[in-house]
Design a protein around this motif. Sequence first.
Motif, PDB file in Angstrom:
ATOM      1  N   THR A 208       0.833  -1.200   0.000  1.00 52.66           N
ATOM      2  CA  THR A 208       0.000   0.000   0.000  1.00 52.66           C
ATOM      3  C   THR A 208       0.871   1.254   0.000  1.00 52.66           C
ATOM      4  O   THR A 208       2.012   1.244   0.460  1.00 52.66           O
ATOM      5  CB  THR A 208      -0.925   0.034   1.225  1.00 52.66           C
ATOM      6  OG1 THR A 208      -0.126   0.011   2.418  1.00 52.66           O
ATOM      7  CG2 THR A 208      -1.885  -1.139   1.214  1.00 52.66           C
ATOM      8  N   ALA A 209       0.284   2.340  -0.497  1.00 56.12           N
ATOM      9  CA  ALA A 209       0.958   3.640  -0.466  1.00 56.12           C
ATOM     10  C   ALA A 209       0.632   4.300   0.874  1.00 56.12           C
ATOM     11  O   ALA A 209      -0.465   4.839   1.055  1.00 56.12           O
ATOM     12  CB  ALA A 209       0.489   4.502  -1.629  1.00 56.12           C
ATOM     13  N   ASP A 210       1.560   4.226   1.825  1.00 56.52           N
ATOM     14  CA  ASP A 210       1.291   4.783   3.146  1.00 56.52           C
ATOM     15  C   ASP A 210       1.532   6.293   3.159  1.00 56.52           C
ATOM     16  O   ASP A 210       1.873   6.901   2.139  1.00 56.52           O
ATOM     17  CB  ASP A 210       2.136   4.077   4.210  1.00 56.52           C
ATOM     18  CG  ASP A 210       3.638   4.187   3.945  1.00 56.52           C
ATOM     19  OD1 ASP A 210       4.055   5.085   3.172  1.00 56.52           O
ATOM     20  OD2 ASP A 210       4.394   3.378   4.512  1.00 56.52           O
ATOM     21  N   GLU A 211       1.367   6.920   4.312  1.00 55.58           N
ATOM     22  CA  GLU A 211       1.496   8.373   4.410  1.00 55.58           C
ATOM     23  C   GLU A 211       2.901   8.841   4.044  1.00 55.58           C
ATOM     24  O   GLU A 211       3.076   9.901   3.440  1.00 55.58           O
ATOM     25  CB  GLU A 211       1.129   8.833   5.819  1.00 55.58           C
ATOM     26  CG  GLU A 211      -0.352   8.685   6.136  1.00 55.58           C
ATOM     27  CD  GLU A 211      -0.709   9.275   7.489  1.00 55.58           C
ATOM     28  OE1 GLU A 211       0.184   9.893   8.112  1.00 55.58           O
ATOM     29  OE2 GLU A 211      -1.858   9.119   7.916  1.00 55.58           O
ATOM     30  N   ALA A 212       3.908   8.069   4.437  1.00 60.45           N
ATOM     31  CA  ALA A 212       5.277   8.451   4.107  1.00 60.45           C
ATOM     32  C   ALA A 212       5.492   8.460   2.592  1.00 60.45           C
ATOM     33  O   ALA A 212       6.053   9.407   2.031  1.00 60.45           O
ATOM     34  CB  ALA A 212       6.254   7.489   4.777  1.00 60.45           C
ATOM     35  N   LEU A 214       3.257   8.760   0.228  1.00 59.61           N
ATOM     36  CA  LEU A 214       2.463   9.839  -0.369  1.00 59.61           C
ATOM     37  C   LEU A 214       3.076  11.212  -0.116  1.00 59.61           C
ATOM     38  O   LEU A 214       2.865  12.144  -0.901  1.00 59.61           O
ATOM     39  CB  LEU A 214       1.034   9.798   0.172  1.00 59.61           C
ATOM     40  CG  LEU A 214       0.208   8.568  -0.247  1.00 59.61           C
ATOM     41  CD1 LEU A 214      -1.095   8.518   0.522  1.00 59.61           C
ATOM     42  CD2 LEU A 214      -0.052   8.588  -1.754  1.00 59.61           C
ATOM     43  N   ALA A 215       3.863  11.344   0.949  1.00 54.67           N
ATOM     44  CA  ALA A 215       4.502  12.624   1.238  1.00 54.67           C
ATOM     45  C   ALA A 215       5.541  12.988   0.185  1.00 54.67           C
ATOM     46  O   ALA A 215       5.867  14.168   0.006  1.00 54.67           O
ATOM     47  CB  ALA A 215       5.163  12.577   2.619  1.00 54.67           C
ATOM     48  N   ARG A 219       1.969  14.250  -6.832  1.00 54.77           N
ATOM     49  CA  ARG A 219       0.581  14.697  -6.914  1.00 54.77           C
ATOM     50  C   ARG A 219       0.035  14.881  -5.500  1.00 54.77           C
ATOM     51  O   ARG A 219      -0.357  13.938  -4.831  1.00 54.77           O
ATOM     52  CB  ARG A 219      -0.266  13.685  -7.695  1.00 54.77           C
ATOM     53  CG  ARG A 219       0.158  13.559  -9.138  1.00 54.77           C
ATOM     54  CD  ARG A 219      -0.712  12.547  -9.878  1.00 54.77           C
ATOM     55  NE  ARG A 219      -0.294  12.402 -11.251  1.00 54.77           N
ATOM     56  CZ  ARG A 219      -0.721  13.154 -12.260  1.00 54.77           C
ATOM     57  NH1 ARG A 219      -1.588  14.122 -12.015  1.00 54.77           N
ATOM     58  NH2 ARG A 219      -0.297  12.958 -13.499  1.00 54.77           N
ATOM     59  N   LYS A 220       0.024  16.118  -5.036  1.00 53.69           N
ATOM     60  CA  LYS A 220      -0.375  16.415  -3.668  1.00 53.69           C
ATOM     61  C   LYS A 220      -1.891  16.338  -3.506  1.00 53.69           C
ATOM     62  O   LYS A 220      -2.648  16.450  -4.454  1.00 53.69           O
ATOM     63  CB  LYS A 220       0.134  17.805  -3.267  1.00 53.69           C
ATOM     64  CG  LYS A 220       1.649  17.970  -3.419  1.00 53.69           C
ATOM     65  CD  LYS A 220       2.420  16.941  -2.597  1.00 53.69           C
ATOM     66  CE  LYS A 220       3.924  17.123  -2.739  1.00 53.69           C
ATOM     67  NZ  LYS A 220       4.680  16.080  -2.014  1.00 53.69           N
ATOM     68  N   ASP A 250      10.321  13.333  10.323  1.00 53.64           N
ATOM     69  CA  ASP A 250       9.280  14.226   9.832  1.00 53.64           C
ATOM     70  C   ASP A 250       9.397  14.484   8.345  1.00 53.64           C
ATOM     71  O   ASP A 250       8.414  14.767   7.678  1.00 53.64           O
ATOM     72  CB  ASP A 250       9.335  15.562  10.584  1.00 53.64           C
ATOM     73  CG  ASP A 250       8.946  15.402  12.051  1.00 53.64           C
ATOM     74  OD1 ASP A 250       8.223  14.444  12.358  1.00 53.64           O
ATOM     75  OD2 ASP A 250       9.380  16.234  12.866  1.00 53.64           O
ATOM     76  N   SER A 251      10.596  14.402   7.803  1.00 50.91           N
ATOM     77  CA  SER A 251      10.789  14.681   6.387  1.00 50.91           C
ATOM     78  C   SER A 251      10.227  13.557   5.531  1.00 50.91           C
ATOM     79  O   SER A 251      10.054  12.414   5.982  1.00 50.91           O
ATOM     80  CB  SER A 251      12.282  14.851   6.084  1.00 50.91           C
ATOM     81  OG  SER A 251      12.970  13.661   6.400  1.00 50.91           O
ATOM     82  N   ALA A 252       9.918  13.899   4.280  1.00 49.10           N
ATOM     83  CA  ALA A 252       9.424  12.902   3.339  1.00 49.10           C
ATOM     84  C   ALA A 252      10.555  11.926   2.999  1.00 49.10           C
ATOM     85  O   ALA A 252      11.734  12.207   3.213  1.00 49.10           O
ATOM     86  CB  ALA A 252       8.916  13.592   2.082  1.00 49.10           C
ATOM     87  N   PRO A 253      10.209  10.767   2.427  1.00 51.06           N
ATOM     88  CA  PRO A 253      11.246   9.803   2.032  1.00 51.06           C
ATOM     89  C   PRO A 253      12.235  10.403   1.033  1.00 51.06           C
ATOM     90  O   PRO A 253      11.916  11.348   0.309  1.00 51.06           O
ATOM     91  CB  PRO A 253      10.443   8.677   1.404  1.00 51.06           C
ATOM     92  CG  PRO A 253       9.081   8.785   2.000  1.00 51.06           C
ATOM     93  CD  PRO A 253       8.857  10.250   2.199  1.00 51.06           C
ATOM     94  N   ALA A 254      13.406   9.810   0.980  1.00 54.90           N
ATOM     95  CA  ALA A 254      14.413  10.260   0.016  1.00 54.90           C
ATOM     96  C   ALA A 254      13.999   9.898  -1.405  1.00 54.90           C
ATOM     97  O   ALA A 254      14.284  10.633  -2.349  1.00 54.90           O
ATOM     98  CB  ALA A 254      15.762   9.637   0.346  1.00 54.90           C
ATOM     99  N   ALA A 255      13.303   8.766  -1.561  1.00 52.58           N
ATOM    100  CA  ALA A 255      12.893   8.323  -2.899  1.00 52.58           C
ATOM    101  C   ALA A 255      11.763   7.317  -2.766  1.00 52.58           C
ATOM    102  O   ALA A 255      11.634   6.627  -1.744  1.00 52.58           O
ATOM    103  CB  ALA A 255      14.067   7.703  -3.646  1.00 52.58           C
TER     104      ALA A 255
END
Length: 339
Positions: A208-212, A214-215, A219-220, A250-255
């Motif tokens: 699944t595409a989790d919150e991390a 999607l961050a 496409r916001k 707190d930061s979005a994933p690197a990739a």
Amino acid sequence: MEISAAGRLEVRITAADVGKRVSVRRLAGTEDTTEKFTDTVGVLTSWDSGVLTITRKSGESVRIPETSLVAGKVVPPAPARRRGPSATYRELAQVSARAWRPVESERLGEWELRAAAGYTRRANSVLPLGDPGLPLDEALTVVRRWYGDRGLPAYVQTATGGEGTQELLCAELERRGWTREVTAELWVGALAPVADRADASGVQLSRTADEAWLARYQRKGVSEVALKVLGSGPSVWFATVPGEGGEGADSAPAAIGRCVVDGRWAGFGAVEVDPALRRRGLASVVMAALASRALAEGASAAWLQVEAENVGARALYSGMGFSAHHAYHHYRDHRDGSS
């Protein structure tokens, strides 16, 4: 070009050759006293009122007055690619469609009308793989009404540049005022070299595409409909490389990246890297992890879609052994979607 036994260039095509791949030479003008010629290769899509229309592999239509022709002949289909797996356009169109399903669809003969509340053109366009079962004008009327009832613009997804692609349909749409808004290419390659390209031990895989994930996704404000499309496909995997602060930061994933496994095919998409961390091989790491998972499920070939102006992505994928199979386009009706 076609040269007669007497050594003269000859035009050996007629209006009866519409639908065939041709090569023509035309007089494009003169420089001082020297004649200048231009060659064009593509599918002859019309020959009306003294003007030929030839659709190139890219989907570009070239109009040529027959009075400017110097030579012309029918040519065989483009030679098979020397890189990557063999595949027909129809097979790849069906595989790529299964990897990005709409939330609503309806059949019109062999056409599929697809809708997903406007989330991406691919999920909100007609896939015309064959005969709609109606004359074209009537079929397009149904298309306009169907999308208009949903408050959406009417799009038709077509392809050019491969055996069995839809140059003639593109020309018919253009004659009716439909405009080509987006063009991209579908590339194919062997899967194993992608898996071998980088150490993917630090990549997290999920169904699944989790919150991390999607961050990092470009496409916001992803809606419930978008999540359904993202999660659609026979076997879907999402890859995440944690940010420099590690998992849970707190930061979005690197990739991130997405892959859909479907029989022998693995389709890659949504490969995105933090702009501050680009050129560190993270895209290769993400794809290697997804490719390894796909190999474990029995896949052997890979496909992806890339826009013509994305120079960086094209260089990356070419280095991985991918090459262009065909171009695809989204044609929009010249009127508003409502009708």
